[in-house]
Design an enzyme around this catalytic site. Sequence first.
Site, mmCIF file in Angstrom:
data_model
loop_
_atom_site.group_PDB
_atom_site.id
_atom_site.type_symbol
_atom_site.label_atom_id
_atom_site.label_comp_id
_atom_site.label_asym_id
_atom_site.label_seq_id
_atom_site.Cartn_x
_atom_site.Cartn_y
_atom_site.Cartn_z
ATOM 1 N N LYS A 1 52.098 31.925 25.588
ATOM 2 C CA LYS A 1 51.454 33.129 25.418
ATOM 3 C C LYS A 1 52.369 34.336 25.758
ATOM 4 C CE LYS A 1 47.749 34.118 27.691
ATOM 5 N NZ LYS A 1 47.680 35.307 28.608
ATOM 6 N N ARG B 1 56.058 38.727 23.991
ATOM 7 C CA ARG B 1 57.675 39.294 23.970
ATOM 8 C C ARG B 1 58.385 39.065 22.876
ATOM 9 N NH1 ARG B 1 55.326 37.711 29.094
ATOM 10 N NH2 ARG B 1 56.205 38.689 30.853
ATOM 11 N N GLY C 1 45.868 41.429 29.216
ATOM 12 C CA GLY C 1 46.602 42.223 30.380
ATOM 13 C C GLY C 1 47.920 42.160 29.962
ATOM 14 N N ARG D 1 40.394 45.953 34.741
ATOM 15 C CA ARG D 1 41.391 45.423 35.558
ATOM 16 C C ARG D 1 42.230 46.569 36.122
ATOM 17 N NH1 ARG D 1 43.714 40.282 32.348
ATOM 18 N NH2 ARG D 1 44.831 40.157 34.339
ATOM 19 N N SER E 1 54.368 40.023 40.319
ATOM 20 C CA SER E 1 53.527 40.167 39.130
ATOM 21 C C SER E 1 54.762 40.325 37.960
ATOM 22 C CB SER E 1 52.882 41.432 39.083
ATOM 23 O OG SER E 1 52.343 41.454 37.599
ATOM 24 N N GLN F 1 53.998 40.812 34.763
ATOM 25 C CA GLN F 1 53.670 42.022 33.927
ATOM 26 C C GLN F 1 53.876 43.260 34.386
ATOM 27 O OE1 GLN F 1 49.530 41.815 33.594
ATOM 28 N NE2 GLN F 1 49.611 39.765 32.375
ATOM 29 N N ASP G 1 48.444 31.043 36.604
ATOM 30 C CA ASP G 1 47.374 30.878 35.535
ATOM 31 C C ASP G 1 46.508 29.488 35.817
ATOM 32 O OD1 ASP G 1 47.723 33.524 34.994
ATOM 33 O OD2 ASP G 1 49.205 32.711 33.210
ATOM 34 N N LYS H 1 42.463 38.836 37.825
ATOM 35 C CA LYS H 1 42.611 38.032 36.365
ATOM 36 C C LYS H 1 41.450 38.526 35.463
ATOM 37 C CE LYS H 1 46.450 36.456 37.621
ATOM 38 N NZ LYS H 1 47.757 37.170 37.015
ATOM 39 N N ARG I 1 38.820 34.647 39.473
ATOM 40 C CA ARG I 1 38.865 33.642 39.377
ATOM 41 C C ARG I 1 38.511 32.720 40.525
ATOM 42 N NH1 ARG I 1 43.767 33.219 35.173
ATOM 43 N NH2 ARG I 1 42.446 33.541 33.164
#
Length: 439
Positions: free
Chosen positions: A24, A29, A97, A125, A170, A172, A319, A346, A350
Amino acid sequence: MTTLTFHVEPGGALRGRLRVPGDKSISHRAIMLGSLAEGVTTITGFLEGEDCLATLNAFRAMGVRIDGPEQGSVVVHGVGLHGLTAPTGPLDMGNSGTSIRLMSGLLAGQAFDTVLTGDASLTRRPMRRVTEPLTNMGARIEATETGSAPLHLHGGQRLTGIDYPLPMASAQVKSCVLLAGLYAEGVTRVTEPAPTRDHTERMLEGFGYPVQREGNHTVSMTGGGRLQGTVIDVPSDISSAAFFLVGASIAPGSDLLLEHVGVNPTRTGVIDILRLMGADIEVLNPRLAGGEPVADLRVRSALLHGIAIPEELVPLAIDEFPALFIAAACAEGMTVLTGAEELRVKESDRIQVMADGLIALGVAAGPTADGMVIQGRGTLAGGTIASHGDHRIAMSFAMAALRAGGPVTIHDCANVNTSFPGFVTLARNTGLTLVESAG
Ligand code: S3P
């Protein structure tokens, strides 16, 4: 949104060989950099899940011609760093996200305004983690009062490179800042508290954009360069393979071969943690595919035992904790996770949602602020689980049925399609007795 329930019969084993869908993170990307590159980018193994399709559709809405996806093949006709055009409405990132955080970086530097939004989970989020560094770079962004999406990005701002110490591990946020750095004057430098997945850095280099790594924690780049279209072979997603690694480990008599799995060292924490618990996982035929390490993974069932999970492995398996909690529940003895407060923000919380589900299956699971304590007893009861629309919670509890004393029913499973289209078929083909029903 359509609702979907999984009904899984207890017991069984996982056997055979399978290739789980494409990664993913890499698929997102590939679309982003392919769109911003000059010339054509050809992608194979692209993940046709809803999250990556949200990214693909957003670039189409900004004037990029993208052929496919057709059986994982996508051809992106890049428009160059300054070739995107204004979309006619808000860009809907759905549940993703990665889409919203990475795209806020590269859209902050455009000449036009954009609005980024998403579903009920995504708009809850935290987004200040990206709007703050982008604002420091000179971007103008409006969020809600609580700092969440929709995000309104004002175009035409001049961005300047920053030296940014990430407040949390992170990928992201790191990637968001680096992608804004493509449009910034001077050097953009990011330092992480702990190494996170480095697909952005690797792929920038694959598109011919120089990136400097300073030790394990810092990466920098200079704005104003160009990306050159390339060829990308996306490996299978280790985060999707993780459900099968856990399922085959906990189900007696299992023997499974997972083919062509991405084993980038910033992603393999799940293998390390399962091995520390006693799992039998072999990494076979390691090779490189398009700048990313891949291998085949053979997993056979094993007697697992509880462990204290080393904190340095947490970002490398971030994850995979829903699946790892199932492994811990089926292990003998106590497993303790700490340093994982990111799990609370997340697609669902979670820590809480997994603890609730484990307790519903008779497991002594104690959520903490930054992790969980699980007292494994080797078996689980049957029961009913609320997945809260979180794809990874749903797939983790589907695997839990392999060791349960009765059927496991999991509600709200439609979002499995965000990351793992075809999960039900692959799980059934390898030995899970799973049926779906609407509602
Ligand atoms: C991702 C980074 C991780 C991960 C997510 C994908 C990425 O998020 O949980 O599924 O592609 O960069 P964080 O950066 O928020 O930890």
